[in-house]
Motif scaffolding. Structure first.
Motif, PDB file in Angstrom:
ATOM      1  N   GLN A  13       0.822  -1.214   0.000  1.00 53.53           N
ATOM      2  CA  GLN A  13       0.000   0.000   0.000  1.00 53.53           C
ATOM      3  C   GLN A  13       0.860   1.269   0.000  1.00 53.53           C
ATOM      4  O   GLN A  13       0.338   2.377   0.035  1.00 53.53           O
ATOM      5  N   LEU A  14       2.171   1.096  -0.039  1.00 57.46           N
ATOM      6  CA  LEU A  14       3.082   2.231  -0.009  1.00 57.46           C
ATOM      7  C   LEU A  14       3.545   2.612  -1.406  1.00 57.46           C
ATOM      8  O   LEU A  14       3.534   1.802  -2.331  1.00 57.46           O
ATOM      9  N   SER A  15       4.000   3.850  -1.547  1.00 56.09           N
ATOM     10  CA  SER A  15       4.609   4.299  -2.789  1.00 56.09           C
ATOM     11  C   SER A  15       6.013   3.698  -2.910  1.00 56.09           C
ATOM     12  O   SER A  15       6.565   3.161  -1.939  1.00 56.09           O
ATOM     13  N   GLY A  16       6.601   3.812  -4.118  1.00 54.11           N
ATOM     14  CA  GLY A  16       7.952   3.293  -4.321  1.00 54.11           C
ATOM     15  C   GLY A  16       8.953   3.943  -3.391  1.00 54.11           C
ATOM     16  O   GLY A  16       9.836   3.276  -2.841  1.00 54.11           O
ATOM     17  N   GLY A  17       8.832   5.251  -3.197  1.00 51.05           N
ATOM     18  CA  GLY A  17       9.749   5.952  -2.307  1.00 51.05           C
ATOM     19  C   GLY A  17       9.614   5.497  -0.868  1.00 51.05           C
ATOM     20  O   GLY A  17      10.612   5.333  -0.156  1.00 51.05           O
ATOM     21  N   GLN A  18       8.381   5.275  -0.426  1.00 48.49           N
ATOM     22  CA  GLN A  18       8.159   4.793   0.941  1.00 48.49           C
ATOM     23  C   GLN A  18       8.718   3.384   1.106  1.00 48.49           C
ATOM     24  O   GLN A  18       9.286   3.058   2.148  1.00 48.49           O
TER      25      GLN A  18
END
Length: 260
Positions: free
Chosen positions: A145-150
């Motif tokens: 559920q996170l972005s690539g950066g996260q």
């Protein structure tokens, strides 16, 4: 802290990835390794923690001759060296916290490995690492559920939790957008300054390397062709690293801008 002594690496297909590398990196340095794809940057980094074995010379890390390590010694040695990749190597269906806790698995007794039960101290360390990279609020969120950066920051937190002396990063921002890439590089800078942890990063983004790193090492065709302060890198230097062209190819004294 890290020394390459006449290091060479030849792959089984007779490709020479590293050629007579002589290099010293001190504790607390933030070093960026740049060069064309296939120049040997990833190989250079991966030889430090024995992901790749060298075929010539010696690598010494804090007095330890890396090539002489065997079995359990290698695993213990690698605990001191965090490794971050372009691909995050996370279990996407698990929570952020569980992914960070994975860093403690090698040191768990057998029964904890089987049951997946971590100590309170380990959980605190994991949460502290997440706080350092600014995603403590995501601890119980599933990774997918996170972005690539996260996700990259989760990978960084997992590395921090093991409290290494050195972080090796192999193209950690290659798949990130510019804004997110900058956030991750900010994290590296903060860690480097606050903990005096050595950061050695292989990176294609030259402008990021020059902005964030203290020292630039240029690699071309398996050889170090430049080693100097980031602030001293000019377009002429970059042309030499990437194209082999320069008007000044004489080696200079150690600590100064130098071509090799």
């Amino acid at each position: 802290m890290i020394e390459f002594i006449n290091v060479g690496k030849t792959y089984p297909n007779n490709v020479k990835a590293l050629d007579n590398i002589n290099l010293k990196m001190e504790k607390g340095e933030f070093v960026a390794i740049i060069g064309m794809s296939g120049a040997g940057k990833s190989t250079l980094i991966r030889c430090i923690n024995r992901m790749h074995d060298i075929t010539e010379g010696e690598i010494v890390v804090d007095g330890v001759k890396v090539s002489s390590l065997k079995g359990k010694e290698i695993r213990t040695f690698r605990r001191r060296i965090g490794m971050i990749f372009q691909s995050f190597h996370l279990v996407t269906r698990s929570s952020v916290l569980k992914n960070v806790l994975v860093s403690f698995v090698p040191e768990l007794p057998f029964w904890r490995k089987v049951t997946g039960i971590f100590s309170k101290e380990q959980k605190v360390k994991a949460l502290t690492a997440l706080d350092k990279v600014g995603i403590l609020d995501k601890a119980y969120v599933r990774v997918d559920q996170l972005s690539g950066g996260q996700q990259q920051r989760v990978a960084l937190a997992r590395t921090l939790a093991q409290n290494p002396d050195i972080i090796l990063a192999d193209e950690p921002i290659a798949s990130l957008d510019p804004v997110t890439a900058r956030q991750v590089m900010d994290d590296f800078t903060t860690i480097n300054r606050e903990t005096d942890m050595s950061i050695i990063i292989n990176i294609h983004h030259v402008e990021m390397a020059l902005e964030y790193a203290d020292r630039i090492i240029g690699v071309r065709e398996g050889k170090i062709v430049y080693d100097g302060r980031a602030a001293e890198v000019t377009q002429e230097v970059l042309d030499y690293i990437y194209k082999g062209q320069t008007n000044d190819s004489e080696p200079m004294n150690k600590g100064e801008k130098r071509y090799v």
